[in-house]
Write a protein that holds these residues in place. Structure first.
Motif, PDB file in Angstrom:
ATOM      1  N   ALA A  20      -1.749  -1.263   1.330  1.00 28.56           N
ATOM      2  CA  ALA A  20      -1.623  -0.256   0.263  1.00 28.56           C
ATOM      3  C   ALA A  20      -2.602   0.898   0.452  1.00 28.56           C
ATOM      4  O   ALA A  20      -2.327   2.031   0.045  1.00 28.56           O
ATOM      5  N   THR A  21      -3.750   0.607   1.070  1.00 26.61           N
ATOM      6  CA  THR A  21      -4.781   1.650   1.199  1.00 26.61           C
ATOM      7  C   THR A  21      -4.814   2.270   2.588  1.00 26.61           C
ATOM      8  O   THR A  21      -5.413   3.336   2.772  1.00 26.61           O
ATOM      9  N   GLN A  38      -2.437   4.096  -4.818  1.00 25.21           N
ATOM     10  CA  GLN A  38      -2.716   2.854  -4.084  1.00 25.21           C
ATOM     11  C   GLN A  38      -2.436   1.642  -4.969  1.00 25.21           C
ATOM     12  O   GLN A  38      -1.880   0.641  -4.520  1.00 25.21           O
ATOM     13  N   SER A  39      -2.817   1.771  -6.222  1.00 25.06           N
ATOM     14  CA  SER A  39      -2.630   0.666  -7.158  1.00 25.06           C
ATOM     15  C   SER A  39      -1.138   0.366  -7.347  1.00 25.06           C
ATOM     16  O   SER A  39      -0.706  -0.795  -7.325  1.00 25.06           O
ATOM     17  N   ARG A  41       1.277   1.074  -5.222  1.00 22.12           N
ATOM     18  CA  ARG A  41       1.792   0.494  -3.964  1.00 22.12           C
ATOM     19  C   ARG A  41       1.423  -0.989  -3.886  1.00 22.12           C
ATOM     20  O   ARG A  41       2.260  -1.839  -3.583  1.00 22.12           O
ATOM     21  N   PHE A  42       0.165  -1.275  -4.172  1.00 21.13           N
ATOM     22  CA  PHE A  42      -0.325  -2.658  -4.087  1.00 21.13           C
ATOM     23  C   PHE A  42       0.481  -3.562  -5.023  1.00 21.13           C
ATOM     24  O   PHE A  42       0.946  -4.634  -4.623  1.00 21.13           O
ATOM     25  N   TYR A  45       3.875  -4.314  -3.593  1.00 22.44           N
ATOM     26  CA  TYR A  45       3.826  -5.311  -2.514  1.00 22.44           C
ATOM     27  C   TYR A  45       3.627  -6.714  -3.078  1.00 22.44           C
ATOM     28  O   TYR A  45       4.247  -7.678  -2.624  1.00 22.44           O
TER      29      TYR A  45
END
Ligand SMILES: C[S@@+](CC[C@H](N)C(=O)[O-])C[C@H]1O[C@@H](n2cnc3c(N)ncnc32)[C@H](O)[C@@H]1O
Length: 270
Positions: A20-21, A38-39, A41-42, A45
Protein backbone atom coordinates in the motif's frame (compact mmCIF):
# COMPACT_ATOMS: atom_id res chain seq x y z
CA UNK A 1 5.18 1.64 11.94
CA UNK A 2 3.43 -1.55 12.99
CA UNK A 3 0.41 -2.56 10.92
CA UNK A 4 -2.91 -1.48 12.46
CA UNK A 5 -5.03 -4.42 13.75
CA UNK A 6 -6.50 -6.30 10.77
CA UNK A 7 -7.33 -9.87 11.80
CA UNK A 8 -4.47 -11.07 9.56
CA UNK A 9 -1.20 -12.59 10.78
CA UNK A 10 1.22 -9.70 11.34
CA UNK A 11 3.67 -10.79 8.64
CA UNK A 12 0.86 -10.73 6.05
CA UNK A 13 -0.41 -7.35 7.23
CA UNK A 14 3.16 -6.05 6.96
CA UNK A 15 3.44 -7.22 3.37
CA UNK A 16 0.15 -5.55 2.49
CA UNK A 17 1.32 -2.39 4.22
CA UNK A 18 4.44 -2.43 2.08
CA UNK A 19 2.28 -2.89 -1.00
CA UNK A 20 0.00 0.00 0.00
CA UNK A 21 2.88 2.38 0.71
CA UNK A 22 5.46 1.22 -1.82
CA UNK A 23 8.00 1.07 1.03
CA UNK A 24 10.34 -1.77 1.93
CA UNK A 25 10.60 -3.16 5.48
CA UNK A 26 13.21 -0.56 6.49
CA UNK A 27 11.13 2.29 5.05
CA UNK A 28 8.09 1.04 6.91
CA UNK A 29 10.04 1.19 10.17
CA UNK A 30 10.53 4.94 9.67
CA UNK A 31 6.90 5.66 8.77
CA UNK A 32 4.76 7.43 11.42
CA UNK A 33 1.31 7.31 9.84
CA UNK A 34 -0.45 6.41 6.59
CA UNK A 35 -1.79 9.04 4.21
CA UNK A 36 -5.56 8.74 3.53
CA UNK A 37 -4.77 7.19 0.10
CA UNK A 38 -2.38 4.65 1.58
CA UNK A 39 -4.91 3.83 4.26
CA UNK A 40 -7.68 3.24 1.69
CA UNK A 41 -5.37 1.04 -0.40
CA UNK A 42 -4.29 -0.95 2.65
CA UNK A 43 -7.88 -1.52 3.78
CA UNK A 44 -8.81 -2.69 0.28
CA UNK A 45 -5.97 -5.22 0.27
CA UNK A 46 -6.88 -6.44 3.75
CA UNK A 47 -10.52 -6.92 2.72
CA UNK A 48 -9.45 -8.98 -0.31
CA UNK A 49 -7.13 -11.10 1.81
CA UNK A 50 -9.78 -11.66 4.50
CA UNK A 51 -12.16 -12.78 1.73
CA UNK A 52 -9.67 -15.56 0.92
CA UNK A 53 -7.67 -14.15 -2.00
CA UNK A 54 -4.11 -15.50 -1.88
CA UNK A 55 -1.55 -12.93 -0.77
CA UNK A 56 0.54 -13.53 -3.90
CA UNK A 57 -2.35 -12.63 -6.23
CA UNK A 58 -2.85 -9.39 -4.30
CA UNK A 59 0.85 -8.58 -4.45
CA UNK A 60 0.93 -9.58 -8.12
CA UNK A 61 4.44 -11.05 -8.16
CA UNK A 62 6.31 -13.99 -6.64
CA UNK A 63 10.05 -14.52 -6.30
CA UNK A 64 11.10 -17.85 -7.80
CA UNK A 65 14.73 -18.95 -7.53
CA UNK A 66 16.75 -16.20 -9.20
CA UNK A 67 13.76 -14.51 -10.89
CA UNK A 68 10.46 -12.83 -10.08
CA UNK A 69 7.26 -13.60 -12.00
CA UNK A 70 3.91 -11.89 -12.27
CA UNK A 71 1.01 -14.00 -10.96
CA UNK A 72 -2.75 -13.64 -11.03
CA UNK A 73 -5.74 -16.01 -10.93
CA UNK A 74 -4.96 -17.28 -14.44
CA UNK A 75 -1.97 -19.26 -13.10
CA UNK A 76 -0.89 -21.45 -10.23
CA UNK A 77 1.20 -19.64 -7.63
CA UNK A 78 4.73 -21.09 -7.95
CA UNK A 79 5.66 -23.09 -4.85
CA UNK A 80 8.94 -23.59 -2.93
CA UNK A 81 9.02 -27.31 -3.85
CA UNK A 82 9.11 -26.28 -7.50
CA UNK A 83 12.21 -24.22 -6.73
CA UNK A 84 13.79 -27.47 -5.54
CA UNK A 85 12.78 -29.07 -8.86
CA UNK A 86 14.49 -26.17 -10.65
CA UNK A 87 17.64 -26.46 -8.51
CA UNK A 88 17.94 -30.21 -9.03
CA UNK A 89 17.46 -29.86 -12.78
CA UNK A 90 20.07 -27.10 -13.02
CA UNK A 91 22.60 -29.30 -11.17
CA UNK A 92 21.86 -32.29 -13.40
CA UNK A 93 22.11 -30.41 -16.68
CA UNK A 94 25.27 -28.61 -15.54
CA UNK A 95 26.05 -26.60 -18.65
CA UNK A 96 24.28 -25.58 -21.84
CA UNK A 97 25.07 -23.95 -25.15
CA UNK A 98 22.97 -22.77 -28.08
CA UNK A 99 22.27 -26.35 -29.16
CA UNK A 100 20.74 -27.22 -25.78
CA UNK A 101 16.96 -27.67 -25.82
CA UNK A 102 14.94 -27.23 -22.62
CA UNK A 103 11.17 -27.79 -22.52
CA UNK A 104 8.86 -26.78 -19.66
CA UNK A 105 5.55 -28.62 -20.13
CA UNK A 106 2.62 -26.86 -18.42
CA UNK A 107 4.47 -23.64 -17.73
CA UNK A 108 1.69 -21.68 -15.96
CA UNK A 109 3.31 -18.37 -14.97
CA UNK A 110 6.50 -19.41 -16.79
CA UNK A 111 8.47 -19.55 -13.53
CA UNK A 112 10.41 -22.72 -14.39
CA UNK A 113 11.11 -21.70 -17.98
CA UNK A 114 12.28 -18.22 -16.97
CA UNK A 115 14.51 -19.45 -14.14
CA UNK A 116 16.03 -22.08 -16.45
CA UNK A 117 16.74 -19.44 -19.09
CA UNK A 118 18.37 -17.40 -16.35
CA UNK A 119 20.58 -20.36 -15.40
CA UNK A 120 21.36 -21.30 -19.02
CA UNK A 121 21.13 -18.10 -21.11
CA UNK A 122 22.46 -19.73 -24.28
CA UNK A 123 19.96 -22.60 -24.23
CA UNK A 124 16.82 -22.71 -26.35
CA UNK A 125 14.00 -22.76 -23.80
CA UNK A 126 10.39 -23.59 -24.70
CA UNK A 127 7.45 -22.94 -22.37
CA UNK A 128 4.19 -24.74 -23.20
CA UNK A 129 0.68 -24.79 -21.80
CA UNK A 130 -2.77 -25.87 -22.92
CA UNK A 131 -4.47 -22.89 -21.31
CA UNK A 132 -4.48 -19.70 -23.42
CA UNK A 133 -5.13 -17.51 -20.37
CA UNK A 134 -2.12 -18.91 -18.53
CA UNK A 135 -0.01 -18.54 -21.66
CA UNK A 136 -0.95 -14.87 -21.99
CA UNK A 137 0.58 -14.21 -18.58
CA UNK A 138 3.53 -16.55 -19.24
CA UNK A 139 4.32 -14.49 -22.33
CA UNK A 140 4.51 -11.34 -20.21
CA UNK A 141 6.94 -13.09 -17.88
CA UNK A 142 9.23 -14.94 -20.28
CA UNK A 143 9.20 -13.61 -23.81
CA UNK A 144 11.51 -10.69 -23.15
CA UNK A 145 14.08 -13.15 -21.82
CA UNK A 146 14.00 -15.07 -25.11
CA UNK A 147 11.90 -18.05 -24.03
CA UNK A 148 9.61 -19.41 -26.79
CA UNK A 149 5.97 -19.84 -25.76
CA UNK A 150 3.93 -22.60 -27.40
CA UNK A 151 0.31 -23.62 -26.89
CA UNK A 152 -0.90 -27.21 -26.96
CA UNK A 153 -1.83 -30.39 -25.15
CA UNK A 154 1.45 -31.63 -23.62
CA UNK A 155 3.82 -32.72 -26.42
CA UNK A 156 1.39 -31.59 -29.16
CA UNK A 157 2.69 -28.06 -28.52
CA UNK A 158 6.16 -29.00 -29.73
CA UNK A 159 7.41 -29.17 -33.31
CA UNK A 160 7.70 -32.80 -34.37
CA UNK A 161 11.33 -32.28 -35.35
CA UNK A 162 12.19 -31.73 -31.70
CA UNK A 163 11.59 -35.40 -30.96
CA UNK A 164 14.76 -37.01 -29.69
CA UNK A 165 16.52 -33.65 -29.25
CA UNK A 166 15.38 -32.45 -25.82
CA UNK A 167 18.21 -32.14 -23.29
CA UNK A 168 15.96 -31.33 -20.35
CA UNK A 169 12.24 -32.01 -20.14
CA UNK A 170 10.83 -30.42 -17.01
CA UNK A 171 7.28 -30.27 -15.75
CA UNK A 172 5.23 -29.49 -12.72
CA UNK A 173 2.04 -31.02 -14.10
CA UNK A 174 -1.37 -31.20 -12.48
CA UNK A 175 -1.16 -34.23 -10.15
CA UNK A 176 -4.05 -33.89 -7.70
CA UNK A 177 -6.94 -36.38 -7.80
CA UNK A 178 -10.35 -34.76 -8.25
CA UNK A 179 -11.63 -36.00 -4.87
CA UNK A 180 -8.49 -35.06 -2.91
CA UNK A 181 -8.84 -32.51 -0.15
CA UNK A 182 -7.13 -29.19 -0.68
CA UNK A 183 -7.16 -26.01 1.39
CA UNK A 184 -10.18 -23.91 0.35
CA UNK A 185 -7.89 -21.06 -0.67
CA UNK A 186 -6.18 -23.33 -3.19
CA UNK A 187 -9.25 -25.20 -4.48
CA UNK A 188 -11.38 -22.10 -4.85
CA UNK A 189 -8.83 -19.54 -5.99
CA UNK A 190 -6.19 -21.27 -8.12
CA UNK A 191 -7.04 -22.59 -11.61
CA UNK A 192 -8.56 -26.10 -11.50
CA UNK A 193 -6.77 -27.04 -14.71
CA UNK A 194 -3.43 -26.41 -12.99
CA UNK A 195 -4.28 -28.63 -10.04
CA UNK A 196 -6.43 -31.60 -11.02
CA UNK A 197 -5.26 -34.35 -13.33
CA UNK A 198 -8.39 -36.55 -13.20
CA UNK A 199 -9.99 -39.14 -10.93
CA UNK A 200 -6.64 -40.76 -9.99
CA UNK A 201 -4.30 -37.80 -9.99
CA UNK A 202 -1.71 -39.55 -12.16
CA UNK A 203 -3.42 -39.10 -15.54
CA UNK A 204 -1.11 -36.35 -16.82
CA UNK A 205 1.92 -38.10 -15.36
CA UNK A 206 0.98 -41.24 -17.32
CA UNK A 207 0.65 -39.24 -20.53
CA UNK A 208 4.01 -37.54 -20.04
CA UNK A 209 5.66 -40.88 -19.29
CA UNK A 210 4.20 -42.47 -22.43
CA UNK A 211 6.00 -39.97 -24.64
CA UNK A 212 8.95 -38.59 -22.70
CA UNK A 213 11.36 -41.27 -23.89
CA UNK A 214 10.82 -40.30 -27.52
CA UNK A 215 11.37 -36.57 -26.95
CA UNK A 216 14.35 -36.63 -24.60
CA UNK A 217 17.61 -37.32 -26.33
CA UNK A 218 20.03 -40.04 -25.25
CA UNK A 219 22.02 -38.51 -22.41
CA UNK A 220 19.16 -36.11 -21.59
CA UNK A 221 17.05 -35.62 -18.48
CA UNK A 222 13.46 -35.59 -17.36
CA UNK A 223 12.51 -33.76 -14.15
CA UNK A 224 8.92 -33.95 -12.91
CA UNK A 225 7.25 -32.70 -9.76
CA UNK A 226 4.94 -35.34 -8.28
CA UNK A 227 2.48 -35.68 -5.41
CA UNK A 228 3.89 -37.05 -2.18
CA UNK A 229 2.14 -40.42 -2.61
CA UNK A 230 3.15 -40.86 -6.26
CA UNK A 231 6.85 -41.80 -6.01
CA UNK A 232 6.40 -45.55 -6.60
CA UNK A 233 3.97 -44.93 -9.44
CA UNK A 234 6.31 -42.41 -11.05
CA UNK A 235 9.28 -44.78 -10.82
CA UNK A 236 7.17 -47.47 -12.48
CA UNK A 237 5.95 -45.10 -15.22
CA UNK A 238 9.41 -43.75 -16.03
CA UNK A 239 11.15 -47.13 -15.94
CA UNK A 240 12.76 -46.38 -19.34
CA UNK A 241 14.88 -43.78 -17.56
CA UNK A 242 17.45 -44.26 -14.81
CA UNK A 243 15.43 -42.64 -12.04
CA UNK A 244 15.75 -41.27 -8.57
CA UNK A 245 13.17 -39.45 -6.45
CA UNK A 246 14.35 -36.43 -4.48
CA UNK A 247 12.68 -34.92 -1.43
CA UNK A 248 11.31 -31.42 -1.11
CA UNK A 249 12.27 -29.05 1.71
CA UNK A 250 9.80 -30.78 4.03
CA UNK A 251 11.36 -34.20 3.37
CA UNK A 252 8.53 -35.47 1.16
CA UNK A 253 9.35 -37.45 -2.03
CA UNK A 254 8.30 -34.90 -4.64
CA UNK A 255 10.79 -34.77 -7.49
CA UNK A 256 11.33 -37.45 -10.08
CA UNK A 257 14.65 -37.18 -11.90
CA UNK A 258 15.27 -39.48 -14.84
CA UNK A 259 18.38 -39.86 -16.98
CA UNK A 260 17.94 -41.26 -20.46
CA UNK A 261 20.77 -43.65 -21.19
CA UNK A 262 22.98 -43.12 -24.20
CA UNK A 263 21.48 -45.94 -26.29
CA UNK A 264 18.78 -44.81 -28.68
CA UNK A 265 15.55 -46.65 -29.34
CA UNK A 266 13.28 -47.06 -32.31
CA UNK A 267 9.66 -46.30 -31.48
CA UNK A 268 7.51 -49.39 -31.27
CA UNK A 269 10.35 -51.86 -30.70
CA UNK A 270 11.01 -51.27 -27.03
C1 LIG B 1 0.68 -27.28 -11.55
S1 LIG B 1 0.59 -26.03 -12.81
C2 LIG B 1 2.31 -25.63 -12.95
C3 LIG B 1 2.59 -24.25 -13.39
C4 LIG B 1 4.08 -23.87 -13.34
N1 LIG B 1 4.89 -24.77 -14.13
C5 LIG B 1 4.58 -23.88 -11.91
O1 LIG B 1 5.31 -24.78 -11.53
O2 LIG B 1 4.21 -22.97 -11.15
C6 LIG B 1 0.26 -27.02 -14.23
C7 LIG B 1 0.12 -26.27 -15.54
O3 LIG B 1 -0.11 -27.26 -16.57
C8 LIG B 1 -1.07 -26.78 -17.47
N2 LIG B 1 -1.72 -27.94 -18.11
C9 LIG B 1 -2.71 -28.73 -17.62
N3 LIG B 1 -3.01 -29.71 -18.49
C10 LIG B 1 -2.19 -29.54 -19.54
C11 LIG B 1 -2.02 -30.23 -20.78
N4 LIG B 1 -2.76 -31.31 -21.07
N5 LIG B 1 -1.09 -29.79 -21.64
C12 LIG B 1 -0.34 -28.70 -21.34
N6 LIG B 1 -0.45 -28.00 -20.19
C13 LIG B 1 -1.36 -28.42 -19.30
C14 LIG B 1 -2.02 -25.95 -16.63
O4 LIG B 1 -2.72 -25.02 -17.43
C15 LIG B 1 -1.05 -25.31 -15.64
O5 LIG B 1 -0.60 -24.06 -16.10
Amino acid sequence: MKPPPTGLPEHEARRLLQLATGLDAAGLGLLDALTPEQSTRFEGYVDRRLAGEPLQYIEGTVPFGPVEVKVDPRVLIPRPETEVLWERAVCALGTADDSTVIVDLGTGSGALALSLKHAFPAARVYATDIDPDALALARENVEQAGVSVLRGDLFDALPFGMRGHVDLLISNPPYVAEADELPAEVREREPARALFAGPNGDEILVRIAQQAFYWVKPGGWVFIEIGETQADRALELFADFQCVVYQDLAGRPRILAGYRGETSCVEGTR
